[in-house]
Design a protein around this motif. Structure first.
Motif, PDB file in Angstrom:
ATOM      1  N   LYS A   1     -37.960  83.826  -1.029  1.00 44.79           N
ATOM      2  CA  LYS A   1     -36.777  82.982  -1.136  1.00 44.79           C
ATOM      3  C   LYS A   1     -36.218  83.082  -2.558  1.00 44.79           C
ATOM      4  CE  LYS A   1     -37.633  81.582   3.045  1.00 44.79           C
ATOM      5  NZ  LYS A   1     -36.840  82.140   4.175  1.00 44.79           N
ATOM      6  N   PHE A   2     -35.140  83.817  -2.709  1.00 45.85           N
ATOM      7  CA  PHE A   2     -34.542  84.010  -4.022  1.00 45.85           C
ATOM      8  C   PHE A   2     -33.740  82.771  -4.423  1.00 45.85           C
ATOM      9  CE2 PHE A   2     -35.728  88.157  -2.826  1.00 45.85           C
ATOM     10  CZ  PHE A   2     -35.715  88.984  -3.934  1.00 45.85           C
ATOM     11  N   SER A   3     -33.875  82.362  -5.659  1.00 47.62           N
ATOM     12  CA  SER A   3     -33.076  81.248  -6.148  1.00 47.62           C
ATOM     13  C   SER A   3     -31.617  81.676  -6.230  1.00 47.62           C
ATOM     14  CB  SER A   3     -33.573  80.786  -7.520  1.00 47.62           C
ATOM     15  OG  SER A   3     -33.390  81.808  -8.477  1.00 47.62           O
ATOM     16  N   ALA A   4     -30.728  80.715  -6.341  1.00 46.49           N
ATOM     17  CA  ALA A   4     -29.289  80.994  -6.268  1.00 46.49           C
ATOM     18  C   ALA A   4     -28.703  81.480  -7.589  1.00 46.49           C
ATOM     19  CB  ALA A   4     -28.548  79.747  -5.804  1.00 46.49           C
ATOM     20  N   THR A   5     -29.541  81.647  -8.605  1.00 43.68           N
ATOM     21  CA  THR A   5     -29.048  82.086  -9.911  1.00 43.68           C
ATOM     22  C   THR A   5     -29.748  83.363 -10.351  1.00 43.68           C
ATOM     23  OG1 THR A   5     -28.599  79.810 -10.595  1.00 43.68           O
ATOM     24  CG2 THR A   5     -28.759  81.461 -12.334  1.00 43.68           C
TER      25      THR A   5
ATOM     26  N   TYR B 261     -25.094  84.675 -13.062  1.00 43.02           N
ATOM     27  CA  TYR B 261     -24.387  84.954 -11.809  1.00 43.02           C
ATOM     28  C   TYR B 261     -24.978  84.112 -10.685  1.00 43.02           C
ATOM     29  CZ  TYR B 261     -22.529  89.198 -14.035  1.00 43.02           C
ATOM     30  OH  TYR B 261     -21.887  90.078 -14.875  1.00 43.02           O
ATOM     31  N   LYS B 262     -24.143  83.799  -9.712  1.00 45.86           N
ATOM     32  CA  LYS B 262     -24.644  83.240  -8.462  1.00 45.86           C
ATOM     33  C   LYS B 262     -25.127  84.398  -7.596  1.00 45.86           C
ATOM     34  CE  LYS B 262     -21.575  79.209  -8.362  1.00 45.86           C
ATOM     35  NZ  LYS B 262     -20.488  78.514  -7.604  1.00 45.86           N
ATOM     36  N   LEU B 263     -26.225  84.163  -6.862  1.00 46.57           N
ATOM     37  CA  LEU B 263     -26.829  85.232  -6.071  1.00 46.57           C
ATOM     38  C   LEU B 263     -26.981  84.817  -4.614  1.00 46.57           C
ATOM     39  CD1 LEU B 263     -28.369  87.976  -5.854  1.00 46.57           C
ATOM     40  CD2 LEU B 263     -30.452  86.682  -6.373  1.00 46.57           C
ATOM     41  N   ALA B 264     -26.622  85.716  -3.715  1.00 52.44           N
ATOM     42  CA  ALA B 264     -26.858  85.530  -2.280  1.00 52.44           C
ATOM     43  C   ALA B 264     -27.516  86.797  -1.757  1.00 52.44           C
ATOM     44  CB  ALA B 264     -25.555  85.258  -1.539  1.00 52.44           C
ATOM     45  N   LEU B 265     -28.597  86.646  -1.017  1.00 55.76           N
ATOM     46  CA  LEU B 265     -29.348  87.784  -0.493  1.00 55.76           C
ATOM     47  C   LEU B 265     -29.204  87.844   1.022  1.00 55.76           C
ATOM     48  CD1 LEU B 265     -31.414  90.088  -0.997  1.00 55.76           C
ATOM     49  CD2 LEU B 265     -33.201  88.372  -0.635  1.00 55.76           C
TER      50      LEU B 265
ATOM     51  N   LEU C 208     -27.399  92.360  -1.849  1.00 57.34           N
ATOM     52  CA  LEU C 208     -27.405  91.284  -2.834  1.00 57.34           C
ATOM     53  C   LEU C 208     -25.987  91.104  -3.358  1.00 57.34           C
ATOM     54  CD1 LEU C 208     -30.312  92.752  -2.973  1.00 57.34           C
ATOM     55  CD2 LEU C 208     -30.590  91.443  -5.071  1.00 57.34           C
ATOM     56  N   GLU C 209     -25.449  89.912  -3.188  1.00 56.50           N
ATOM     57  CA  GLU C 209     -24.096  89.623  -3.659  1.00 56.50           C
ATOM     58  C   GLU C 209     -24.158  88.765  -4.921  1.00 56.50           C
ATOM     59  OE1 GLU C 209     -20.135  88.632  -1.395  1.00 56.50           O
ATOM     60  OE2 GLU C 209     -21.308  86.790  -1.655  1.00 56.50           O
ATOM     61  N   PHE C 210     -23.507  89.249  -5.981  1.00 57.61           N
ATOM     62  CA  PHE C 210     -23.453  88.552  -7.261  1.00 57.61           C
ATOM     63  C   PHE C 210     -22.032  88.027  -7.488  1.00 57.61           C
ATOM     64  CE2 PHE C 210     -26.859  91.584  -7.435  1.00 57.61           C
ATOM     65  CZ  PHE C 210     -27.857  90.998  -8.186  1.00 57.61           C
ATOM     66  N   THR C 211     -21.925  86.807  -7.985  1.00 52.85           N
ATOM     67  CA  THR C 211     -20.634  86.202  -8.300  1.00 52.85           C
ATOM     68  C   THR C 211     -20.669  85.694  -9.730  1.00 52.85           C
ATOM     69  OG1 THR C 211     -20.413  85.475  -5.990  1.00 52.85           O
ATOM     70  CG2 THR C 211     -18.929  84.484  -7.618  1.00 52.85           C
ATOM     71  N   ASP C 212     -19.714  86.154 -10.563  1.00 54.46           N
ATOM     72  CA  ASP C 212     -19.725  85.716 -11.958  1.00 54.46           C
ATOM     73  C   ASP C 212     -18.982  84.392 -12.114  1.00 54.46           C
ATOM     74  OD1 ASP C 212     -16.978  86.217 -12.104  1.00 54.46           O
ATOM     75  OD2 ASP C 212     -17.203  88.134 -13.141  1.00 54.46           O
ATOM     76  N   SER C 213     -18.909  83.892 -13.332  1.00 55.90           N
ATOM     77  CA  SER C 213     -18.330  82.566 -13.589  1.00 55.90           C
ATOM     78  C   SER C 213     -16.835  82.521 -13.313  1.00 55.90           C
ATOM     79  CB  SER C 213     -18.600  82.157 -15.044  1.00 55.90           C
ATOM     80  OG  SER C 213     -18.015  83.096 -15.941  1.00 55.90           O
ATOM     81  N   ARG C 214     -16.177  83.677 -13.247  1.00 52.26           N
ATOM     82  CA  ARG C 214     -14.748  83.725 -12.939  1.00 52.26           C
ATOM     83  C   ARG C 214     -14.476  83.891 -11.450  1.00 52.26           C
ATOM     84  NH1 ARG C 214     -12.867  87.976 -17.704  1.00 52.26           N
ATOM     85  NH2 ARG C 214     -13.607  86.754 -19.500  1.00 52.26           N
TER      86      ARG C 214
ATOM     87  N   ALA D 176     -15.435  86.542  -9.640  1.00 49.56           N
ATOM     88  CA  ALA D 176     -15.455  87.953  -9.242  1.00 49.56           C
ATOM     89  C   ALA D 176     -16.792  88.268  -8.567  1.00 49.56           C
ATOM     90  CB  ALA D 176     -15.240  88.848 -10.452  1.00 49.56           C
ATOM     91  N   LYS D 177     -16.726  89.036  -7.485  1.00 49.31           N
ATOM     92  CA  LYS D 177     -17.923  89.326  -6.692  1.00 49.31           C
ATOM     93  C   LYS D 177     -18.228  90.823  -6.676  1.00 49.31           C
ATOM     94  CE  LYS D 177     -17.043  85.505  -3.427  1.00 49.31           C
ATOM     95  NZ  LYS D 177     -18.224  84.684  -3.755  1.00 49.31           N
ATOM     96  N   GLY D 178     -19.479  91.123  -6.417  1.00 45.80           N
ATOM     97  CA  GLY D 178     -19.898  92.505  -6.243  1.00 45.80           C
ATOM     98  C   GLY D 178     -21.222  92.544  -5.504  1.00 45.80           C
ATOM     99  N   LYS D 179     -21.392  93.533  -4.636  1.00 45.63           N
ATOM    100  CA  LYS D 179     -22.637  93.669  -3.874  1.00 45.63           C
ATOM    101  C   LYS D 179     -23.390  94.918  -4.320  1.00 45.63           C
ATOM    102  CE  LYS D 179     -21.205  91.490   0.506  1.00 45.63           C
ATOM    103  NZ  LYS D 179     -19.739  91.410   0.281  1.00 45.63           N
ATOM    104  N   LEU D 180     -24.709  94.797  -4.311  1.00 50.44           N
ATOM    105  CA  LEU D 180     -25.596  95.934  -4.473  1.00 50.44           C
ATOM    106  C   LEU D 180     -26.354  96.116  -3.165  1.00 50.44           C
ATOM    107  CD1 LEU D 180     -27.041  95.268  -8.047  1.00 50.44           C
ATOM    108  CD2 LEU D 180     -25.404  97.048  -7.395  1.00 50.44           C
ATOM    109  N   PHE D 181     -26.333  97.335  -2.651  1.00 50.07           N
ATOM    110  CA  PHE D 181     -26.992  97.637  -1.385  1.00 50.07           C
ATOM    111  C   PHE D 181     -28.254  98.443  -1.685  1.00 50.07           C
ATOM    112  CE2 PHE D 181     -22.341  97.717  -0.654  1.00 50.07           C
ATOM    113  CZ  PHE D 181     -22.233  96.535   0.071  1.00 50.07           C
TER     114      PHE D 181
END
Length: 202
Positions: free
Chosen positions: A59-63, A86-90, A99-105, A107-112
């Protein structure tokens, strides 16, 4: 001298056998999981379906935090770095982890991540800690390595040679119990990419 004969009921006999089997099972588990002082071991294998099943238990934390550059180090392959948190969603899937990362502005990006190999590592840190009579409390890593894809924030850094290493870190006995692992670190490296994220496991 008077000898008395005692008859054991079937129910009592079953209870006795169950107790013996339980004790034997507990001891067998202990032997399989215990470690001798000074132990150091590392084993590798191809990723299997069991690894994907085990990954679901983490269970990954949200940060997630991006490691800041140090000296000659630099962050390459991220469109822009607004800050280092970054906020993190797995989102696990049958063939890869997203893995989806969201910065403080916002902006989102996924790593596969497409894991190909896995490595289990454990060693005694000689810090005198014990765990439940099973020997020293080991430092452990569960590593996954393979190919990586990306979109949005991370797309510019992904080339054919881009690879990832996901390191799950923890303390415990020799058995790979998911609850023993408390932290993770993700390294992405390639011709145009060089960055590391880290975070906690709940």
């Amino acid at each position: 001298m008077i000898y008395q004969s005692h008859r054991v009921s079937r129910g009592s006999l079953c209870s006795l056998v169950a107790a013996v089997l339980f004790t034997w099972s507990a001891n067998a588990y202990a032997c399989a999981c215990c470690a001798d002082s000074g132990v150091w071991q590392e084993t590798g294998a191809k990723v299997s379906g069991k690894d994907f099943d085990a990954f679901k238990d983490f269970k990954f934390s949200a940060t997630a935090r991006l490691i800041a550059p140090n000296g000659d180090d630099e962050v390459k392959g991220i469109g822009r770095v607004a800050d280092y948190s970054y906020k993190l969603a797995l989102v696990p899937s049958p063939q890869r982890w997203s893995l989806e990362f969201t910065d403080s502005r916002g902006a989102k990006g996924k790593l596969f991540l497409i894991p190909l190999t896995t490595t289990s590592f454990a060693t005694d840190l000689f810090d005198g800690s014990e765990k439940g009579g099973l020997g020293p409390r080991l430092y452990k890593e569960w590593r996954f390595e393979g190919q990586v894809g990306a979109d949005s924030l991370f797309a510019q850094g992904i080339t054919n040679d881009a690879k990832f290493r996901l390191i799950i870190q923890g303390r415990g006995n020799l058995c790979p119990n998911p609850e023993d692992f408390k932290h993770w670190k993700l390294q992405v490296a390639g011709q145009r990419a060089q960055y590391t994220f880290y975070g906690a496991l709940q």
